[in-house]
Scaffold this motif. Structure first.
Motif, PDB file in Angstrom:
ATOM      1  N   LEU A 192       0.821  -1.204   0.000  1.00 36.04           N
ATOM      2  CA  LEU A 192       0.000   0.000   0.000  1.00 36.04           C
ATOM      3  C   LEU A 192       0.859   1.261   0.000  1.00 36.04           C
ATOM      4  CD1 LEU A 192      -2.823  -0.727   2.622  1.00 36.04           C
ATOM      5  CD2 LEU A 192      -3.077  -0.459   0.151  1.00 36.04           C
ATOM      6  N   VAL A 193       1.761   1.354   1.008  1.00 36.42           N
ATOM      7  CA  VAL A 193       2.450   2.614   1.222  1.00 36.42           C
ATOM      8  C   VAL A 193       3.704   2.371   2.046  1.00 36.42           C
ATOM      9  CG1 VAL A 193       1.156   3.080   3.353  1.00 36.42           C
ATOM     10  CG2 VAL A 193       2.048   5.002   2.012  1.00 36.42           C
ATOM     11  N   ASN A 194       4.717   3.220   1.824  1.00 31.35           N
ATOM     12  CA  ASN A 194       5.832   3.253   2.757  1.00 31.35           C
ATOM     13  C   ASN A 194       6.008   4.659   3.306  1.00 31.35           C
ATOM     14  OD1 ASN A 194       7.507   4.726   0.936  1.00 31.35           O
ATOM     15  ND2 ASN A 194       8.278   2.832   0.052  1.00 31.35           N
ATOM     16  N   PHE A 195       6.705   4.755   4.422  1.00 38.16           N
ATOM     17  CA  PHE A 195       6.704   5.988   5.212  1.00 38.16           C
ATOM     18  C   PHE A 195       8.053   6.130   5.863  1.00 38.16           C
ATOM     19  CE2 PHE A 195       4.119   9.181   7.317  1.00 38.16           C
ATOM     20  CZ  PHE A 195       4.674   9.363   8.574  1.00 38.16           C
ATOM     21  N   TYR A 196       8.651   7.311   5.707  1.00 38.72           N
ATOM     22  CA  TYR A 196       9.972   7.552   6.291  1.00 38.72           C
ATOM     23  C   TYR A 196      10.098   9.014   6.656  1.00 38.72           C
ATOM     24  CZ  TYR A 196      14.990   8.462   6.419  1.00 38.72           C
ATOM     25  OH  TYR A 196      16.241   8.877   6.796  1.00 38.72           O
ATOM     26  N   ASN A 197      10.668   9.257   7.786  1.00 34.52           N
ATOM     27  CA  ASN A 197      10.949  10.626   8.214  1.00 34.52           C
ATOM     28  C   ASN A 197       9.693  11.492   8.183  1.00 34.52           C
ATOM     29  OD1 ASN A 197      12.726  12.604   9.166  1.00 34.52           O
ATOM     30  ND2 ASN A 197      13.208  13.340   7.104  1.00 34.52           N
ATOM     31  N   GLY A 198       8.602  10.901   8.586  1.00 29.00           N
ATOM     32  CA  GLY A 198       7.354  11.657   8.688  1.00 29.00           C
ATOM     33  C   GLY A 198       6.613  11.855   7.389  1.00 29.00           C
ATOM     34  N   LYS A 199       7.082  11.185   6.330  1.00 26.72           N
ATOM     35  CA  LYS A 199       6.448  11.426   5.036  1.00 26.72           C
ATOM     36  C   LYS A 199       6.189  10.122   4.293  1.00 26.72           C
ATOM     37  CE  LYS A 199       9.905  14.059   3.980  1.00 26.72           C
ATOM     38  NZ  LYS A 199      10.874  14.990   3.340  1.00 26.72           N
ATOM     39  N   VAL A 200       5.137  10.145   3.489  1.00 28.99           N
ATOM     40  CA  VAL A 200       4.897   9.059   2.554  1.00 28.99           C
ATOM     41  C   VAL A 200       5.931   9.175   1.440  1.00 28.99           C
ATOM     42  CG1 VAL A 200       3.320   8.142   0.815  1.00 28.99           C
ATOM     43  CG2 VAL A 200       2.440   8.863   3.055  1.00 28.99           C
ATOM     44  N   MET A 201       6.680   8.088   1.231  1.00 32.42           N
ATOM     45  CA  MET A 201       7.691   8.106   0.180  1.00 32.42           C
ATOM     46  C   MET A 201       7.143   7.532  -1.122  1.00 32.42           C
ATOM     47  SD  MET A 201       9.866   9.615   1.939  1.00 32.42           S
ATOM     48  CE  MET A 201      11.214   9.694   0.774  1.00 32.42           C
ATOM     49  N   GLU A 202       6.420   6.436  -0.997  1.00 33.89           N
ATOM     50  CA  GLU A 202       5.830   5.805  -2.167  1.00 33.89           C
ATOM     51  C   GLU A 202       4.493   5.196  -1.771  1.00 33.89           C
ATOM     52  OE1 GLU A 202       8.978   3.048  -3.153  1.00 33.89           O
ATOM     53  OE2 GLU A 202       9.651   4.323  -4.787  1.00 33.89           O
ATOM     54  N   LYS A 203       3.567   5.177  -2.709  1.00 33.37           N
ATOM     55  CA  LYS A 203       2.290   4.535  -2.476  1.00 33.37           C
ATOM     56  C   LYS A 203       1.822   3.862  -3.753  1.00 33.37           C
ATOM     57  CE  LYS A 203      -0.161   8.887  -3.261  1.00 33.37           C
ATOM     58  NZ  LYS A 203      -1.081   9.894  -2.673  1.00 33.37           N
ATOM     59  N   SER A 204       0.981   2.853  -3.587  1.00 35.54           N
ATOM     60  CA  SER A 204       0.465   2.134  -4.743  1.00 35.54           C
ATOM     61  C   SER A 204      -0.917   2.663  -5.112  1.00 35.54           C
ATOM     62  CB  SER A 204       0.388   0.641  -4.436  1.00 35.54           C
ATOM     63  OG  SER A 204      -0.688   0.382  -3.542  1.00 35.54           O
ATOM     64  N   LYS A 205      -1.443   2.107  -6.199  1.00 35.95           N
ATOM     65  CA  LYS A 205      -2.783   2.502  -6.640  1.00 35.95           C
ATOM     66  C   LYS A 205      -3.848   2.076  -5.633  1.00 35.95           C
ATOM     67  CE  LYS A 205      -1.520   2.060 -11.515  1.00 35.95           C
ATOM     68  NZ  LYS A 205      -1.726   1.312 -12.774  1.00 35.95           N
ATOM     69  N   LEU A 206      -3.517   1.104  -4.791  1.00 38.44           N
ATOM     70  CA  LEU A 206      -4.483   0.650  -3.791  1.00 38.44           C
ATOM     71  C   LEU A 206      -4.654   1.664  -2.658  1.00 38.44           C
ATOM     72  CD1 LEU A 206      -3.480  -3.107  -3.368  1.00 38.44           C
ATOM     73  CD2 LEU A 206      -5.319  -2.151  -4.760  1.00 38.44           C
ATOM     74  N   PHE A 207      -3.701   2.554  -2.537  1.00 39.26           N
ATOM     75  CA  PHE A 207      -3.736   3.543  -1.456  1.00 39.26           C
ATOM     76  C   PHE A 207      -4.658   4.677  -1.890  1.00 39.26           C
ATOM     77  CE2 PHE A 207      -2.078   4.836   2.534  1.00 39.26           C
ATOM     78  CZ  PHE A 207      -1.978   6.218   2.528  1.00 39.26           C
ATOM     79  N   LYS A 208      -5.944   4.493  -1.610  1.00 40.21           N
ATOM     80  CA  LYS A 208      -6.952   5.429  -2.071  1.00 40.21           C
ATOM     81  C   LYS A 208      -6.886   6.747  -1.290  1.00 40.21           C
ATOM     82  CE  LYS A 208     -10.281   2.718  -0.972  1.00 40.21           C
ATOM     83  NZ  LYS A 208     -11.628   2.113  -0.805  1.00 40.21           N
ATOM     84  N   ASP A 209      -7.597   7.730  -1.793  1.00 41.03           N
ATOM     85  CA  ASP A 209      -7.631   9.041  -1.130  1.00 41.03           C
ATOM     86  C   ASP A 209      -8.204   8.953   0.284  1.00 41.03           C
ATOM     87  OD1 ASP A 209      -8.508  10.899  -4.149  1.00 41.03           O
ATOM     88  OD2 ASP A 209      -6.584  10.180  -3.372  1.00 41.03           O
ATOM     89  N   GLN A 210      -9.005   7.912   0.521  1.00 38.15           N
ATOM     90  CA  GLN A 210      -9.602   7.742   1.849  1.00 38.15           C
ATOM     91  C   GLN A 210      -8.600   7.208   2.876  1.00 38.15           C
ATOM     92  OE1 GLN A 210     -10.671   6.656  -1.046  1.00 38.15           O
ATOM     93  NE2 GLN A 210     -12.897   6.825  -1.246  1.00 38.15           N
ATOM     94  N   PHE A 211      -7.418   6.841   2.419  1.00 35.34           N
ATOM     95  CA  PHE A 211      -6.393   6.284   3.298  1.00 35.34           C
ATOM     96  C   PHE A 211      -5.413   7.389   3.699  1.00 35.34           C
ATOM     97  CE2 PHE A 211      -6.323   1.539   1.869  1.00 35.34           C
ATOM     98  CZ  PHE A 211      -7.702   1.491   1.889  1.00 35.34           C
ATOM     99  N   SER A 212      -4.937   7.289   4.922  1.00 36.80           N
ATOM    100  CA  SER A 212      -3.859   8.176   5.355  1.00 36.80           C
ATOM    101  C   SER A 212      -3.005   7.440   6.387  1.00 36.80           C
ATOM    102  CB  SER A 212      -4.411   9.472   5.943  1.00 36.80           C
ATOM    103  OG  SER A 212      -5.180   9.212   7.103  1.00 36.80           O
ATOM    104  N   VAL A 213      -1.757   7.844   6.484  1.00 36.03           N
ATOM    105  CA  VAL A 213      -0.848   7.240   7.450  1.00 36.03           C
ATOM    106  C   VAL A 213      -0.122   8.349   8.191  1.00 36.03           C
ATOM    107  CG1 VAL A 213      -0.479   5.055   6.221  1.00 36.03           C
ATOM    108  CG2 VAL A 213       0.979   7.022   5.716  1.00 36.03           C
ATOM    109  N   GLU A 214       0.243   8.034   9.421  1.00 31.56           N
ATOM    110  CA  GLU A 214       1.056   8.954  10.192  1.00 31.56           C
ATOM    111  C   GLU A 214       1.715   8.220  11.340  1.00 31.56           C
ATOM    112  OE1 GLU A 214      -1.204  12.099  11.953  1.00 31.56           O
ATOM    113  OE2 GLU A 214      -2.562  10.755  13.016  1.00 31.56           O
ATOM    114  N   ARG A 215       2.741   8.863  11.892  1.00 40.03           N
ATOM    115  CA  ARG A 215       3.403   8.338  13.083  1.00 40.03           C
ATOM    116  C   ARG A 215       3.763   9.552  13.944  1.00 40.03           C
ATOM    117  NH1 ARG A 215       8.954   5.627  14.735  1.00 40.03           N
ATOM    118  NH2 ARG A 215       8.163   4.239  16.353  1.00 40.03           N
ATOM    119  N   PRO A 216       2.804  10.049  14.667  1.00 40.57           N
ATOM    120  CA  PRO A 216       3.041  11.254  15.466  1.00 40.57           C
ATOM    121  C   PRO A 216       4.008  10.994  16.607  1.00 40.57           C
ATOM    122  CG  PRO A 216       0.854  10.379  15.891  1.00 40.57           C
ATOM    123  CD  PRO A 216       1.411   9.574  14.781  1.00 40.57           C
TER     124      PRO A 216
END
Lengths: 114, 113
Positions: A46-70
């Motif tokens: 779906l997605v990868n995340f580094y240094n507080g940011k999404v680096m890459e995401k796939s087509k499956l990662f819809k607009d309704q999806f979000s990620v974070e690591r506060p």
């Protein structure tokens, strides 16, 4: 060995509601991932995340999806609003670095949208 | 289009035999191929991995054979043990450096004592 913990293991939610899947990655890891596995299918990135940011995401990662690591806490996947097709097992993973370093997976959270 | 395919879907061998699990892939730019093993109720765990610069990678009873020209690889488990019974996933990632894996659907291995 190092463990990635996913909470909860199973969640049932009404269609249209918001859901947050929680992941406690390996403590010193810096790269975080979410994968989705629909019943009977392969696990898909779906997605990868580094240094507080999404680096890459796939087509499956819809607009309704979000990620974070506060603040170095849980790495979360939020789906808002949920749809029936979001029913799947979601795997969280983490790694210390890019390249050949081992990626550690959690046991997955089974999400059922009704 | 499925990028990584595995066969067979399930495999049963006797204890002591060699189990052969097959994997093929579509994208010739893939450059890292890990195999993950999943025991029921556990997390998928890295078993062994190979890069295309090698055509063979060995770790104890586990060996990956890699054929870049045919875009195929296989995992051989020699002297199979009942404790090897699990689902084995072949995966592949490209040259972005991130571990964005394409997974196969897995092979369920049963080793009969």
């Amino acid at each position: 060995g190092p463990k990635v913990l996913q909470i909860p293991s199973h969640q049932i939610i009404d269609m249209g509601q918001m859901v947050t899947l929680n992941c406690d990655p390996v403590s010193n890891h810096l790269y975080f991932y979410w994968y989705k596995q629909i019943l009977g299918q392969q696990m898909e990135f779906l997605v990868n995340f580094y240094n507080g940011k999404v680096m890459e995401k796939s087509k499956l990662f819809k607009d309704q999806f979000s990620v974070e690591r506060p603040d170095g806490s849980y790495f979360t996947l939020k789906i808002q609003p949920t749809a029936l097709e979001d029913s799947a097992v979601y795997f969280c993973a983490s790694s210390l670095a890019k390249g050949d370093t081992e990626v550690f997976f959690g046991k997955g959270t089974r999400l059922t949208v009704v | 289009q499925q990028q990584v395919r595995q066969s067979p879907q399930s495999l049963t061998v006797w204890e002591g035999e060699t189990a052969i699990l097959n994997c093929s892939y579509e994208d010739s730019t893939f450059d890292y191929f890990p195999w993950y093993r999943l025991f029921p109720g556990e997390s998928p765990a890295l078993l062994i991995a190979i890069r295309p610069v090698s055509n063979k990678k060995e770790d104890g009873r586990f060996t990956i054979f890699f054929n870049k020209r045919e875009k195929k690889l296989s995992l051989h488990i020699t002297d199979s043990q009942p404790g090897d019974s699990a689902t084995y996933f072949c995966a592949a990632s490209g040259d972005t450096g991130y571990q964005n894996f394409y997974f196969g659907k897995g092979t369920s291995l049963t080793v009969i004592p």
